[in-house]
Design a protein around this motif. Structure first.
Motif, short mmCIF file in Angstrom:
data_model
loop_
_atom_site.label_atom_id
_atom_site.label_comp_id
_atom_site.label_asym_id
_atom_site.label_seq_id
_atom_site.Cartn_x
_atom_site.Cartn_y
_atom_site.Cartn_z
N UNK A 100 0.79 -1.23 0.11
CA UNK A 100 -0.19 0.07 -0.11
C UNK A 100 0.77 1.20 0.07
N UNK A 101 0.88 1.91 -1.09
CA UNK A 101 1.59 3.38 -1.26
C UNK A 101 0.86 4.32 -1.26
N UNK A 102 1.44 5.59 -1.72
CA UNK A 102 0.62 6.70 -1.73
C UNK A 102 -0.70 7.00 -2.40
N UNK A 103 -0.59 6.26 -3.68
CA UNK A 103 -1.52 6.45 -4.46
C UNK A 103 -2.28 5.18 -5.10
N UNK A 104 -1.44 3.99 -4.84
CA UNK A 104 -2.28 2.73 -5.02
C UNK A 104 -2.03 1.75 -4.13
N UNK A 105 -2.80 0.48 -4.27
CA UNK A 105 -2.36 -0.67 -3.52
C UNK A 105 -2.67 -1.70 -4.59
N UNK A 106 -1.50 -2.75 -4.16
CA UNK A 106 -1.34 -3.92 -5.11
C UNK A 106 -1.35 -5.14 -4.05
N UNK A 107 -1.78 -6.31 -4.69
CA UNK A 107 -1.37 -7.72 -4.27
C UNK A 107 -0.80 -8.55 -5.48
N UNK A 108 0.22 -8.98 -4.90
CA UNK A 108 1.26 -9.76 -5.83
C UNK A 108 1.49 -10.95 -5.39
N UNK A 109 1.13 -12.08 -6.34
CA UNK A 109 1.44 -13.60 -5.99
C UNK A 109 2.93 -13.76 -6.60
N UNK A 110 3.80 -14.56 -5.67
CA UNK A 110 5.10 -14.84 -6.23
C UNK A 110 5.24 -16.22 -6.06
N UNK A 111 5.97 -16.90 -6.90
CA UNK A 111 6.32 -18.31 -6.60
C UNK A 111 7.68 -18.44 -6.04
N UNK A 112 8.36 -19.54 -5.62
CA UNK A 112 9.41 -19.91 -4.84
C UNK A 112 10.64 -19.24 -5.43
N UNK A 113 10.44 -18.75 -6.57
CA UNK A 113 11.88 -18.03 -7.29
C UNK A 113 11.57 -16.74 -7.18
N UNK A 114 10.62 -16.11 -6.68
CA UNK A 114 10.34 -14.73 -6.59
C UNK A 114 9.92 -14.05 -7.89
N UNK A 115 9.22 -14.96 -8.77
CA UNK A 115 8.74 -14.56 -9.89
C UNK A 115 7.34 -14.32 -9.55
N UNK A 116 6.88 -13.17 -10.26
CA UNK A 116 5.33 -12.80 -10.34
C UNK A 116 4.34 -13.72 -11.27
N UNK A 117 3.50 -14.51 -10.43
CA UNK A 117 2.63 -15.39 -11.15
C UNK A 117 1.09 -14.64 -11.13
N UNK A 118 0.90 -13.40 -10.32
CA UNK A 118 -0.38 -13.07 -10.64
C UNK A 118 -0.31 -11.55 -9.71
N UNK A 119 -1.11 -10.48 -10.06
CA UNK A 119 -1.44 -9.48 -9.36
C UNK A 119 -2.50 -8.73 -9.75
N UNK A 120 -2.91 -8.01 -8.64
CA UNK A 120 -4.19 -7.22 -8.86
C UNK A 120 -3.84 -5.61 -8.23
N UNK A 121 -4.42 -4.71 -8.66
CA UNK A 121 -4.06 -3.46 -8.18
C UNK A 121 -5.11 -2.59 -8.28
N UNK A 122 -5.34 -1.45 -7.18
CA UNK A 122 -6.25 -0.54 -7.29
C UNK A 122 -5.64 0.78 -7.39
N UNK A 123 -5.52 1.40 -8.65
CA UNK A 123 -4.96 2.75 -8.79
C UNK A 123 -5.98 3.70 -9.37
N UNK A 124 -7.32 3.40 -9.17
CA UNK A 124 -8.35 4.00 -9.85
C UNK A 124 -8.96 5.08 -8.76
N UNK A 125 -8.66 4.51 -7.46
CA UNK A 125 -9.56 5.25 -6.32
C UNK A 125 -8.81 5.21 -5.01
N UNK A 126 -8.79 6.58 -4.56
CA UNK A 126 -7.71 6.72 -3.54
C UNK A 126 -7.94 5.99 -2.17
#
Ligand code: ADP
Length: 254
Positions: A100-126
């Motif tokens: 959760x940052x100043x302008x958006x919030x994100x959810x990031x799913x990572x695997x055992x190698x630290x690679x991104x497998x999926x994500x969701x983001x809210x950057x439309x609404x404060x």
């Protein structure tokens, strides 16, 4: 090898310098009106701290909302990729990152190698971001860093408005009506926790869960998010720097 990672955020600019001996240096400053100036100042400060010159830098990678405005870098990267890399080096056991940052919030799913497998983001609404907390702290005559110390969880006042602008009016109305300010603050934290937890549940949560971004400094939001998710939440020591750390690591690796 000397790599610098810059995370030029909507509110704060963060920089991490890594020397090949794995010694690292961190710097933070407000982004202000010019992402380019913030980036330049961060680089100077990092070099100063590390006792290095510009000619010693091998690569600079940049991420964050302001990355497109800066030119003197070798590569720009998405925040998702950088947060994933930064968290995976600090906590390899983490599979879900909530940022959760100043302008958006994100959810990031990572695997055992630290690679991104999926994500969701809210950057439309404060709502559900640091901006929401800053605006409402302002309405309460406080600094955002004071909120967690003031909250009163024995009398949580729910904030019903979903929109930041309406929430600000609602809070002013509640305070004017004699409602406990500190109960309202507990309600604010709960509202951010609920919103972001709902986004995380939609994506699917896999433990362990890490919470990053400037809002992770706020103990009230940490607790609210943990309660909403019903699981333990890891707060990395460098919670506001994980994007910059990831960019610095990628700069050193590639
Ligand atoms: P960005 O990258 O978008 O600039 P950050 O991840 O740096 O965002 O987070 C900025 C947010 O962190 C601010 O909006 C504020 O809500 C929160 N924050 C920053 N410092 C503190 C602090 N000391 N205590 C509580 N919250 C903080």
């Amino acid at each position: 090898m000397v790599g610098i990672g810059l995370d030029i955020g909507s509110t704060a600019s963060k920089g991490v310098l890594i020397k090949n001996d794995h010694k690292h240096y961190c710097e933070i400053m407000p982004t202000g009106w010019s992402p380019r100036d913030a980036a330049g100042q961060l680089i100077e400060k990092l070099l100063d701290n590390a006792g290095l010159d510009r000619s010693d830098i091998n690569r600079i990678y940049a991420t964050g909302y302001g990355r497109i405005a800066i030119s003197d870098v070798d590569k720009t990267l998405t925040e998702i990729k950088c947060h994933a890399r930064g968290v995976s080096i600090l906590h390899p056991e983490v599979r879900t990152i909530i940022d959760i940052g100043g302008q958006d919030s994100k959810v990031i799913k990572v695997n055992e190698n630290g690679q991104v497998v999926d994500f969701a983001m809210n950057d439309k609404c404060a709502a559900g971001t640091g901006r929401f907390l800053q605006v409402t702290a302002n309405a309460l005559g406080m600094d955002v860093s004071e909120l967690a110390f003031a909250e009163d969880r024995s009398q949580i006042i729910s904030i019903n408005s979903m929109c930041t602008v309406f929430a600000e009016s609602e809070i002013i109305g509640l305070i004017a009506g004699g409602i406990s300010r500190n109960g309202v603050i507990a309600g604010l934290h709960q509202s951010v926790g609920k919103r972001v937890a709902a986004m995380a549940r939609r994506l699917g949560i896999q433990e362990k869960v890490a919470f990053t971004g400037g809002v992770a400094i706020n103990n009230g939001v940490r607790r609210a998010l943990g309660e909403e998710l019903g699981c333990e939440i890891i707060i990395p020591d460098l919670c506001q720097y994980t994007g910059a750390l990831g960019a610095a690591l990628l700069a050193c690796e590639q």
